[in-house]
Design an enzyme around this catalytic site. Structure first.
Site, PDB file in Angstrom:
ATOM      1  N   ASP A  34       0.879  -0.964  -0.019  1.00  0.00           N
ATOM      2  CA  ASP A  34      -0.028  -0.058   0.107  1.00  0.00           C
ATOM      3  C   ASP A  34       0.952   1.286  -0.148  1.00  0.00           C
ATOM      4  O   ASP A  34       1.809   1.372   0.944  1.00  0.00           O
ATOM      5  CB  ASP A  34      -0.925   0.201   1.264  1.00  0.00           C
ATOM      6  CG  ASP A  34      -1.946  -1.282   1.332  1.00  0.00           C
ATOM      7  OD1 ASP A  34      -2.896  -0.843  -0.004  1.00  0.00           O
ATOM      8  OD2 ASP A  34      -2.131  -1.575   1.966  1.00  0.00           O
ATOM      9  N   HIS A  65      -0.350  -1.085  -4.465  1.00  0.00           N
ATOM     10  CA  HIS A  65      -1.899  -0.328  -4.362  1.00  0.00           C
ATOM     11  C   HIS A  65      -1.603   1.119  -4.150  1.00  0.00           C
ATOM     12  O   HIS A  65      -1.325   1.466  -3.166  1.00  0.00           O
ATOM     13  CB  HIS A  65      -2.626  -1.038  -3.335  1.00  0.00           C
ATOM     14  CG  HIS A  65      -4.140  -0.356  -2.919  1.00  0.00           C
ATOM     15  ND1 HIS A  65      -4.583  -0.710  -1.885  1.00  0.00           N
ATOM     16  CD2 HIS A  65      -4.558   0.373  -3.912  1.00  0.00           C
ATOM     17  CE1 HIS A  65      -5.787  -0.071  -2.201  1.00  0.00           C
ATOM     18  NE2 HIS A  65      -5.906   0.815  -3.219  1.00  0.00           N
ATOM     19  N   ASP A 174      -9.672  -6.830  -0.737  1.00  0.00           N
ATOM     20  CA  ASP A 174      -8.761  -6.240   0.075  1.00  0.00           C
ATOM     21  C   ASP A 174      -9.713  -5.613   1.592  1.00  0.00           C
ATOM     22  O   ASP A 174     -10.524  -4.664   1.230  1.00  0.00           O
ATOM     23  CB  ASP A 174      -8.140  -5.104  -0.569  1.00  0.00           C
ATOM     24  CG  ASP A 174      -6.938  -4.450   0.402  1.00  0.00           C
ATOM     25  OD1 ASP A 174      -6.808  -4.776   1.434  1.00  0.00           O
ATOM     26  OD2 ASP A 174      -6.273  -3.369  -0.150  1.00  0.00           O
ATOM     27  N   GLY A 196      -4.274  -9.203   6.374  1.00  0.00           N
ATOM     28  CA  GLY A 196      -3.551  -7.983   7.091  1.00  0.00           C
ATOM     29  C   GLY A 196      -4.077  -8.636   8.583  1.00  0.00           C
ATOM     30  O   GLY A 196      -3.814  -9.775   8.787  1.00  0.00           O
TER      31      GLY A 196
END
Length: 215
Positions: A34, A65, A174, A196
């Site tokens: 990210d 991302h 996600d 995550g």
């Protein structure tokens, strides 16, 4: 089999080499990186040095991302750092089609990250150019959020759109991915998950044990 990508904004960057080693041992498919600029989303995440370090430690897929304004200005930079996949948000650039073409022309897989409140109508005219759609199950920017339940309906509708055109476009999820969510969304057509804090990181079990339970 679905693909599993570790969200590295949730990893312990102070012991990055050990984290990568443990994730590789767990047979993770790749690393979700990210990138946040503090403007497009109200947070900052992985810097260029972090991405460079991760690339040096692994040959697996790097899935970048971009949660930044005007991503078209930085695509070459991320490709040169070793990105294998790049996703960006529809409202982050004025020239979505041009940016898709640019990324794709350089041999990198391209995807659109779709925020929870965004309609599939915005994908209808460009979906044939995509390799994947990154469906956000939470509002982008922060780890540890609660899953937004209508995401399931969006995934089902997206799968219908893809199938109706006989496209090879992957659906990735996600945000707030749990073992139970993986189990039922596999049946809805999700082919990749970003793991995550809800499932992978900061847990008493090691990564190998966790991944083994969901594959």
């Amino acid at each position: 089999m679905p693909k599993y990508y570790a969200s590295m904004m949730c990893a312990d960057m102070k012991k990055l080499e050990q984290e990568i080693w443990s994730l590789e041992e767990a047979l993770i498919d790749g690393y979700h990186l990210d990138v946040m600029d503090g403007s497009f989303v109200p947070n900052f995440a992985l810097g260029l040095g972090d991405i460079k370090a991760i690339r040096k430690l692994t040959k697996k897929t790097l899935d970048v991302h971009l949660m930044i304004n005007n991503p078209e200005n930085h695509i070459d930079l991320f490709i040169n750092l070793g990105a294998d996949m790049i996703s960006f948000h529809l409202n982050s650039t004025k020239h979505v089609d041009k940016l898709i073409n640019n990324i794709s022309s350089k041999g990198v897989k391209v995807g659109i990250a779709l925020n929870p409140s965004e309609s599939l109508e915005e994908l209808r005219y460009i979906i044939e150019k995509l390799d994947f759609v990154l469906v956000m199950g939470v509002n982008p920017g922060f780890a540890g959020q609660k899953y937004i339940e209508y995401t399931d309906e969006k995934i089902r509708d997206l799968k219908k759109l893809i199938d109706s055109r006989n496209l090879d476009v992957k659906i990735y999820l996600d945000g707030a991915v749990t073992k139970e969510r993986v189990k039922y969304l596999n049946e809805e057509g999700v082919e990749g998950y970003i793991l995550g804090t809800s499932l992978l990181f900061n847990k008493p079990e090691d990564y190998k044990s966790i991944i083994k339970k969901i594959v």
